[in-house]
Design a protein around this motif. Structure first.
Motif, PDB file in Angstrom:
ATOM      1  N   ILE A 178       0.851  -1.205   0.000  1.00 14.47           N
ATOM      2  CA  ILE A 178       0.000   0.000   0.000  1.00 14.47           C
ATOM      3  C   ILE A 178       0.881   1.247   0.000  1.00 14.47           C
ATOM      4  O   ILE A 178       0.630   2.213  -0.715  1.00 14.47           O
ATOM      5  N   TYR A 179       1.963   1.222   0.815  1.00 18.31           N
ATOM      6  CA  TYR A 179       2.893   2.354   0.839  1.00 18.31           C
ATOM      7  C   TYR A 179       3.528   2.570  -0.539  1.00 18.31           C
ATOM      8  O   TYR A 179       3.687   3.715  -0.992  1.00 18.31           O
ATOM      9  N   LYS A 180       3.912   1.477  -1.199  1.00 16.61           N
ATOM     10  CA  LYS A 180       4.514   1.609  -2.537  1.00 16.61           C
ATOM     11  C   LYS A 180       3.523   2.241  -3.511  1.00 16.61           C
ATOM     12  O   LYS A 180       3.904   3.046  -4.368  1.00 16.61           O
ATOM     13  N   ARG A 181       2.253   1.875  -3.395  1.00 14.23           N
ATOM     14  CA  ARG A 181       1.224   2.460  -4.279  1.00 14.23           C
ATOM     15  C   ARG A 181       1.034   3.944  -3.971  1.00 14.23           C
ATOM     16  O   ARG A 181       0.897   4.768  -4.890  1.00 14.23           O
ATOM     17  N   ILE A 182       1.042   4.290  -2.685  1.00 13.25           N
ATOM     18  CA  ILE A 182       0.878   5.702  -2.305  1.00 13.25           C
ATOM     19  C   ILE A 182       2.010   6.546  -2.876  1.00 13.25           C
ATOM     20  O   ILE A 182       1.796   7.683  -3.323  1.00 13.25           O
ATOM     21  N   GLY A 194      -7.056   9.500  -1.176  1.00 13.99           N
ATOM     22  CA  GLY A 194      -8.080   9.228  -0.173  1.00 13.99           C
ATOM     23  C   GLY A 194      -8.408   7.747  -0.094  1.00 13.99           C
ATOM     24  O   GLY A 194      -8.529   7.176   1.004  1.00 13.99           O
ATOM     25  N   ASN A 195      -8.550   7.097  -1.247  1.00 13.60           N
ATOM     26  CA  ASN A 195      -8.835   5.659  -1.274  1.00 13.60           C
ATOM     27  C   ASN A 195      -7.697   4.851  -0.662  1.00 13.60           C
ATOM     28  O   ASN A 195      -7.928   3.891   0.084  1.00 13.60           O
ATOM     29  N   ALA A 196      -6.451   5.220  -0.994  1.00 16.45           N
ATOM     30  CA  ALA A 196      -5.291   4.473  -0.492  1.00 16.45           C
ATOM     31  C   ALA A 196      -5.186   4.589   1.031  1.00 16.45           C
ATOM     32  O   ALA A 196      -4.945   3.593   1.723  1.00 16.45           O
ATOM     33  N   TYR A 197      -5.359   5.807   1.550  1.00 14.24           N
ATOM     34  CA  TYR A 197      -5.297   5.997   3.005  1.00 14.24           C
ATOM     35  C   TYR A 197      -6.450   5.259   3.695  1.00 14.24           C
ATOM     36  O   TYR A 197      -6.291   4.721   4.796  1.00 14.24           O
ATOM     37  N   LEU A 198      -7.619   5.229   3.048  1.00  6.70           N
ATOM     38  CA  LEU A 198      -8.756   4.487   3.606  1.00  6.70           C
ATOM     39  C   LEU A 198      -8.421   2.994   3.709  1.00  6.70           C
ATOM     40  O   LEU A 198      -8.713   2.343   4.724  1.00  6.70           O
ATOM     41  N   GLN A 199      -7.794   2.441   2.659  1.00  4.31           N
ATOM     42  CA  GLN A 199      -7.439   1.025   2.669  1.00  4.31           C
ATOM     43  C   GLN A 199      -6.364   0.728   3.720  1.00  4.31           C
ATOM     44  O   GLN A 199      -6.404  -0.309   4.393  1.00  4.31           O
ATOM     45  N   LEU A 215      -5.099   7.502  12.608  1.00  2.00           N
ATOM     46  CA  LEU A 215      -4.145   8.405  11.949  1.00  2.00           C
ATOM     47  C   LEU A 215      -4.385   8.443  10.445  1.00  2.00           C
ATOM     48  O   LEU A 215      -4.447   9.523   9.831  1.00  2.00           O
ATOM     49  N   TYR A 216      -4.547   7.265   9.815  1.00  2.00           N
ATOM     50  CA  TYR A 216      -4.665   7.223   8.356  1.00  2.00           C
ATOM     51  C   TYR A 216      -6.077   7.536   7.865  1.00  2.00           C
ATOM     52  O   TYR A 216      -6.243   8.026   6.742  1.00  2.00           O
TER      53      TYR A 216
END
Length: 677
Positions: A178-182, A194-199, A215-216
């Motif tokens: 997920i971090y790599k995608r962000i 927003g979607n990535a932080y939600l996941q 936090l996220y």
């Protein structure tokens, strides 16, 4: 229990906008009105959620693409069918069309699209429960993952990997991807961030790390601030998630505020799924704050029509909790039966664990010992899985370190035992060993010197060959430059003076026949000047001074299209590249020579010039549909010899395939082997 498609419509719309977007991008917009019409009809069918009609239109897209030999448009039809069947959870049909798409993109060397479709195939395998096969496909893709792929493709690959790791309970790897995608998402892309932080928040919530989850989710909410009307669904999902996190932290007042925010955003909108999730969160808050009547009123008012299996499951769980609290077994037992039937469709370990704990308590209260023990066993099994998953990202590294340390200790013990058993025999062989070592050292030194000399000779010969090729090419370019200058400044200048003098003649006294000859001479003179100018430009193309290599070749293809009865298409894939001017001239001359051969000898009506830049390699492919030639008897031609010399200068490989259906020439250039001069 059926699943309504409406709550997921916005996802489907985004999917098909993406399909249409890549088709237009790759083809430079659709070629015909018919293609535009089919595309619009498909989008309209999707807007109306008429998937049967959409499938028929996809059939028409395939048929049109085959009829006009447009393989990319055919893949557009396949992609539409794949996404519809995926959305309808018809995995076999989705896989069937996905298998047709993958080789098309590989053949067209569209590596980003190929990566996306392979990732999608891995996702379908995961949905079938074939997690090992899914990871096998993803691991086979890993060597192709690099910065040369489009960001969209990389993000999709990482998204599928994180989902697969989450399915296998590997929380640490899930978070990593997920971090790599962000990292790949642009800072101004609020929706994706927003979607990535939600996941990411959902993953921490899954393992009950509520502080990180909070936090996220706050980061996710920041992305929709000021745009809640635009991102209504995402914003409501964020508030629902935050409400559930705050319930876990026992901050019920703040949790209630977040649930109310979600309900306000969704009021009057056709979003029954998320509206129900928000009401469910509110019912949970009321229950925990002793407002049990209000909680029951919310649950009893929920209509299951249009809800996903997971949401139905959560509503039934809340209802079971309420009836269990009231000891109302008459209503609780049928709900247990419904939940039992629905459990195989549920992926949430926490939801299933809650169900088995509640049902164990209810069966125990009714003195149903066997049922209670069976439910308790299921609960303990699930609870064990949850605990293991919660510890994964802390325990994983410790286990690896322990295993490595244990293995090292075992090896060390074996080595010590072996050394001890040999100690008595070593001393007797030391003298022989030293003597052999000295002899071997002399031999190695001798061989190394010989190898160094041989390498020096080979390097010198290679340098001499390179110098000869460089001198040959440089001499040819200088001669071209001299000839071009003489043609432009000398002959063309003289012809211009001649034309000036001819046009200065008083032709009013010419006879009709003389006047006709006079005008014909002027026209012939103009044509000659233009031909000499074209020859001069071909000898020293001005486009290489004004443009980079890619643009210069593209300009040359356009010029040939305008001057000759042939359709030459120019295609370029990959990142931009820049070379020194002498390298650019050599590559340009190779392309120019190959195109000239097509014009002079091939009798072709169509040709393709394709440049593909992938990592450290550039492949230049030139194909035509001409009559071809015999590669064994025509290698003595001057044109092909020039091409071979220039290819050798670049340390590149040359591959020629020719037959009655046309000719294909590919030059593969390793960027790390280009000459340094």
């Amino acid at each position: 229990m059926r699943k309504n498609l409406l709550p997921y419509y916005f996802v489907l719309a985004l999917i098909f906008q993406s399909i249409i977007g890549y088709s237009q991008h790759e083809q430079g917009n659709f070629k015909s009105k018919k293609q535009h019409s089919l595309s619009e009809n498909l989008q309209n069918a999707l807007n109306q959620l008429d998937f049967n009609k959409a499938l028929l239109i996809a059939d028409s897209i395939e048929h049109y693409g085959r009829l006009h030999d447009d393989i990319l448009f055919v893949s557009y039809g396949y992609s539409a069918k794949t996404e519809i069947y995926k959305f309808k959870e018809d995995i076999p049909n989705a896989k069937r069309y996905l298998k047709k798409i993958i080789p098309i993109f590989k053949k067209l060397r569209m590596y980003s699209r190929w990566t996306e479709q392979q990732s999608a195939y891995a996702s379908l395998l995961r949905k079938e429960g074939k997690l090992d096969s899914s990871f096998l496909v993803l691991n086979q893709l890993q060597p192709f993952i690099s910065d040369t792929l489009e960001k969209r493709s990389l993000k999709y690959f990482y998204n599928i990997k994180e989902t697969s790791f989450l399915s296998s309970g590997q929380i640490d790897s899930t978070i990593h991807y997920i971090y790599k995608r962000i990292d790949l998402i642009d800072d101004d892309n609020n929706y994706e961030l927003g979607n990535a932080y939600l996941q990411l928040s959902a993953v921490f919530y899954k393992v009950s790390d509520y502080s990180k989850a909070l936090l996220y989710i706050d980061k996710a909410i920041e992305q929709t601030l000021g745009n809640e009307d635009k991102f209504r669904i995402l914003a409501s999902k964020n508030h629902i998630a935050k409400s559930n996190i705050l319930i876990g932290l026992k901050k019920f007042t703040e949790a209630e505020t977040e649930a109310e925010k979600a309900l306000k955003l969704l009021k009057g909108k056709n979003s029954v799924e998320f509206f129900t999730k928000a009401r469910l969160a509110l019912a949970g808050i009321y229950w925990k704050t002793q407002r049990k009547t209000q909680s029951k009123d919310i649950i009893n008012a929920i209509d299951f029509e249009g809800l996903s299996n997971q949401t139905q499951y959560d509503v039934l769980l809340m209802s079971l909790k309420q009836y269990g609290h009231e000891n109302n077994w008459k209503k609780a037992n049928p709900i247990i039966a419904k939940l039992d039937n629905l459990t195989p469709e549920i992926s949430s370990l926490n939801s299933k664990s809650t169900f088995y704990k509640l049902s164990a308590d209810i069966w125990s209260a009714q003195n149903e010992s066997k049922k209670s023990i069976a439910a308790q066993n299921e609960f303990q099994n699930l609870n064990s899985q949850i605990n293991t998953m919660q510890r994964t990202y802390m325990v994983y590294d410790l286990e690896k370190k322990y295993q490595v340390e244990k293995k090292d200790n075992e090896i060390l013990a074996q080595q010590l035992a072996l050394q001890k058993s040999r100690d008595q025999n070593i001393f007797g062989g030391i003298a022989i060993f030293v003597l052999l070592l000295i002899l071997l050292s002399f031999f190695i030194v001798y061989r190394q010197r010989q190898n160094i000399k041989n390498k020096q000779i080979a390097t010198l010969e290679a340098q001499q060959n390179l110098t000869r090729l460089e001198a040959l090419i440089e001499g040819e370019e200088k001669e071209r430059s001299r000839l071009a200058q003489e043609l432009h400044d000398g002959i063309n200048g003289d012809l211009s003076v001649l034309k000036y003098k001819m046009t200065a003649l008083d032709y009013s006294k010419f006879s009709n026949a003389d006047l006709k000859e006079y005008k014909a001479s002027i026209n012939l003179l103009d044509q000659t000047v233009e031909q000499i100018r074209q020859i001069s430009h071909n000898l020293i193309p001005p486009s290489l001074n004004s443009f980079n290599l890619k643009e210069a070749i593209q300009q040359y293809c356009l010029k040939i299209n305008n001057a000759h009865d042939i359709d030459i298409k120019f295609q370029y894939y990959g990142d931009q590249f820049n070379f020194k001017k002498n390298i650019e001239i050599v590559i340009y001359r190779i392309v120019q020579e190959l195109i000239n051969n097509i014009i002079k000898h091939a009798q072709a009506t169509e040709a393709i010039v394709q440049i593909n830049h992938h990592k450290k390699t550039i492949d230049i492919t030139i194909e035509d549909n001409g009559i071809g030639f015999s590669t064994t008897t025509n290698h003595g031609g001057i044109g092909l010899k020039n091409i071979a010399h220039r290819t050798a200068y670049l340390n590149a490989s040359l591959d020629i395939n020719s037959g009655t259906d046309g000719t294909s020439v590919t030059i593969s250039i390793d960027l790390e082997k280009l000459p340094n001069d």
